[in-house]
Design a protein around this motif. Structure first.
Motif, PDB file in Angstrom:
ATOM      1  N   ARG A 172      18.560   4.238   5.017  1.00 25.82           N
ATOM      2  CA  ARG A 172      17.639   5.506   4.969  1.00 25.82           C
ATOM      3  C   ARG A 172      18.349   6.340   4.129  1.00 25.82           C
ATOM      4  O   ARG A 172      17.631   7.315   3.276  1.00 25.82           O
ATOM      5  CB  ARG A 172      17.626   6.147   6.521  1.00 25.82           C
ATOM      6  CG  ARG A 172      16.901   7.289   6.238  1.00 25.82           C
ATOM      7  CD  ARG A 172      16.585   8.080   7.880  1.00 25.82           C
ATOM      8  NE  ARG A 172      15.380   7.340   8.380  1.00 25.82           N
ATOM      9  CZ  ARG A 172      14.156   7.657   7.974  1.00 25.82           C
ATOM     10  NH1 ARG A 172      13.975   8.688   7.335  1.00 25.82           N
ATOM     11  NH2 ARG A 172      13.263   6.847   8.533  1.00 25.82           N
TER      12      ARG A 172
ATOM     13  N   ALA B 276      16.547   7.716   0.712  1.00 29.56           N
ATOM     14  CA  ALA B 276      16.307   9.160   0.451  1.00 29.56           C
ATOM     15  C   ALA B 276      16.948   9.778  -0.792  1.00 29.56           C
ATOM     16  O   ALA B 276      16.397  10.509  -1.389  1.00 29.56           O
ATOM     17  CB  ALA B 276      16.901   9.945   1.598  1.00 29.56           C
TER      18      ALA B 276
ATOM     19  N   GLU C 279       7.835   4.958   3.631  1.00 35.67           N
ATOM     20  CA  GLU C 279       7.816   5.820   4.765  1.00 35.67           C
ATOM     21  C   GLU C 279       8.456   7.216   4.771  1.00 35.67           C
ATOM     22  O   GLU C 279       8.178   8.365   5.086  1.00 35.67           O
ATOM     23  CB  GLU C 279       8.627   5.196   6.002  1.00 35.67           C
ATOM     24  CG  GLU C 279       8.119   4.196   6.806  1.00 35.67           C
ATOM     25  CD  GLU C 279       8.949   3.598   7.952  1.00 35.67           C
ATOM     26  OE1 GLU C 279       9.379   4.569   8.731  1.00 35.67           O
ATOM     27  OE2 GLU C 279       9.240   2.531   7.829  1.00 35.67           O
ATOM     28  N   ILE C 280       9.380   7.168   3.873  1.00 32.36           N
ATOM     29  CA  ILE C 280      10.192   8.552   3.606  1.00 32.36           C
ATOM     30  C   ILE C 280       9.252   9.395   2.746  1.00 32.36           C
ATOM     31  O   ILE C 280       9.270  10.630   3.136  1.00 32.36           O
ATOM     32  CB  ILE C 280      11.692   8.121   2.559  1.00 32.36           C
ATOM     33  CG1 ILE C 280      12.582   7.871   3.801  1.00 32.36           C
ATOM     34  CG2 ILE C 280      12.011   9.585   2.170  1.00 32.36           C
ATOM     35  CD1 ILE C 280      13.769   7.158   3.304  1.00 32.36           C
TER      36      ILE C 280
ATOM     37  N   GLU D 176       6.281   9.307   2.853  1.00 33.24           N
ATOM     38  CA  GLU D 176       5.113   9.928   3.729  1.00 33.24           C
ATOM     39  C   GLU D 176       5.536  11.072   4.617  1.00 33.24           C
ATOM     40  O   GLU D 176       5.010  11.967   4.821  1.00 33.24           O
ATOM     41  CB  GLU D 176       4.718   8.655   4.626  1.00 33.24           C
ATOM     42  CG  GLU D 176       3.506   9.045   5.566  1.00 33.24           C
ATOM     43  CD  GLU D 176       3.279   7.836   6.769  1.00 33.24           C
ATOM     44  OE1 GLU D 176       1.995   7.515   6.620  1.00 33.24           O
ATOM     45  OE2 GLU D 176       4.242   7.356   7.258  1.00 33.24           O
ATOM     46  N   GLU D 177       6.726  10.929   5.278  1.00 31.46           N
ATOM     47  CA  GLU D 177       7.555  11.749   5.933  1.00 31.46           C
ATOM     48  C   GLU D 177       7.554  13.226   5.244  1.00 31.46           C
ATOM     49  O   GLU D 177       7.384  14.207   6.019  1.00 31.46           O
ATOM     50  CB  GLU D 177       8.778  11.413   6.513  1.00 31.46           C
ATOM     51  CG  GLU D 177       8.451  10.221   7.406  1.00 31.46           C
ATOM     52  CD  GLU D 177       9.994   9.618   7.660  1.00 31.46           C
ATOM     53  OE1 GLU D 177      11.103  10.302   7.027  1.00 31.46           O
ATOM     54  OE2 GLU D 177      10.287   8.625   8.548  1.00 31.46           O
ATOM     55  N   ARG D 178       7.830  13.318   3.886  1.00 30.15           N
ATOM     56  CA  ARG D 178       8.280  14.477   3.165  1.00 30.15           C
ATOM     57  C   ARG D 178       6.919  15.036   2.470  1.00 30.15           C
ATOM     58  O   ARG D 178       7.032  15.899   1.767  1.00 30.15           O
ATOM     59  CB  ARG D 178       9.440  13.991   2.322  1.00 30.15           C
ATOM     60  CG  ARG D 178      10.830  13.925   3.011  1.00 30.15           C
ATOM     61  CD  ARG D 178      11.644  13.366   2.057  1.00 30.15           C
ATOM     62  NE  ARG D 178      11.993  14.340   1.112  1.00 30.15           N
ATOM     63  CZ  ARG D 178      13.027  14.110   0.040  1.00 30.15           C
ATOM     64  NH1 ARG D 178      14.036  12.890   0.475  1.00 30.15           N
ATOM     65  NH2 ARG D 178      13.353  15.020  -0.895  1.00 30.15           N
ATOM     66  N   GLY D 179       5.968  14.287   2.633  1.00 33.56           N
ATOM     67  CA  GLY D 179       4.456  14.891   2.018  1.00 33.56           C
ATOM     68  C   GLY D 179       4.610  14.539   0.460  1.00 33.56           C
ATOM     69  O   GLY D 179       3.889  15.259  -0.166  1.00 33.56           O
TER      70      GLY D 179
END
Length: 264
Positions: free
Chosen positions: A67, A71, A102-103, A105-108
């Protein structure tokens, strides 16, 4: 006036294949050559031809830091550096493509950071090529790592695949923290397969130190394997063909021939 921040640069998740430079695809080479920053697990970065990452910023981290690594790669691309996030094998099979997405997506950031995936030669294809032809009929891939998936779910998936007579491809078969899971898988397989069912184990496919073992379910020794090994358990029709493992597709049966190509 304040400086205008740079536009986000592409983030490309690159499958580098099993480790042999000859199996690195032209598309993967191009993506690595075009990057200003290369991120990846240290072992996998060492498998990239040095000329493709020389002089570039490197983001390297160890196991279980996926992760953080993803990131950091997203941050680099967001700051304007074309970034390649490398995975061994294929980036979309038990690898970084999903986590990177996923990351984002999570952070827009989907649609803000250009994102793409470059496929690579997956470990199961590399191992299968060294064993002969074990995957020429239906097969299932199952990871025995329980770091992210509960053991009972792994057991359920393996039991279903064995009962359905899939050839079973086992990723992450054995580690110091779970030395007994592959033995468990072999015991489960023995409840669905004949003792003569072939089992192939390939360690470090297409890397220095490569080892290939072809055996039977009756004689398969789980202790031979480690985290760098891929294991293939045949289905009810898989057989040994000289020094190779063969899962027939059914062509001989379709033309009225028996096992080994002999006319029935």
């Amino acid at each position: 006036m304040p400086d205008t921040p740079p536009a986000p640069a592409p983030l490309t998740v690159v499958g580098i294949g099993p480790g042999d430079a000859g199996l690195l695809t032209p598309q993967a080479r191009a993506a690595l050559a075009a990057s200003a920053c290369v991120a990846g697990y240290g072992l996998y970065l060492d498998l990239v031809p040095p000329e493709l990452i020389a002089g570039k910023r490197r983001i390297s981290s160890g196991m279980r830091q996926e992760r953080e690594r993803c990131a950091a790669a997203v941050d680099a691309a967001l700051c304007g550096a074309p970034t390649a996030l490398v995975s061994s094998g294929d980036a979309g099979i038990y690898a970084m493509a999903g986590l990177a997405l996923e990351i984002l997506e999570e952070r827009g950031l989907i649609g803000t950071v250009p994102f793409s995936v470059v496929p690579g030669v997956p470990a199961l294809c590399a191992a299968a090529a060294l064993l002969g032809a074990p995957l020429t009929h239906d097969f299932a891939c199952i990871s025995l790592s329980d770091l992210l998936t509960p053991l009972e779910r792994i057991r359920g998936r393996l039991a279903a695949a064995l009962a359905a007579d899939f050839v079973c491809v086992i990723y992450n078969p054995r580690s110091h923290g779970r030395p007994d899971y592959l033995g468990m898988a072999f015991d489960m397989a023995r409840g669905h397969r004949e003792a003569s069912c072939p089992v192939g184990m390939v360690r470090k496919a297409y890397r220095p130190g490569q080892e290939v073992l072809l055996t039977t379910l009756a004689e398969a020794d789980a202790k031979w394997a480690d985290m760098l090994t891929l294991v293939i358990i045949g289905n009810s029709e898989s057989r040994l063909a000289g020094p190779f493992m063969l899962t027939p597709r059914g062509y001989s049966r379709a033309r009225g021939a028996g096992p080994g190509g002999k006319t029935a």
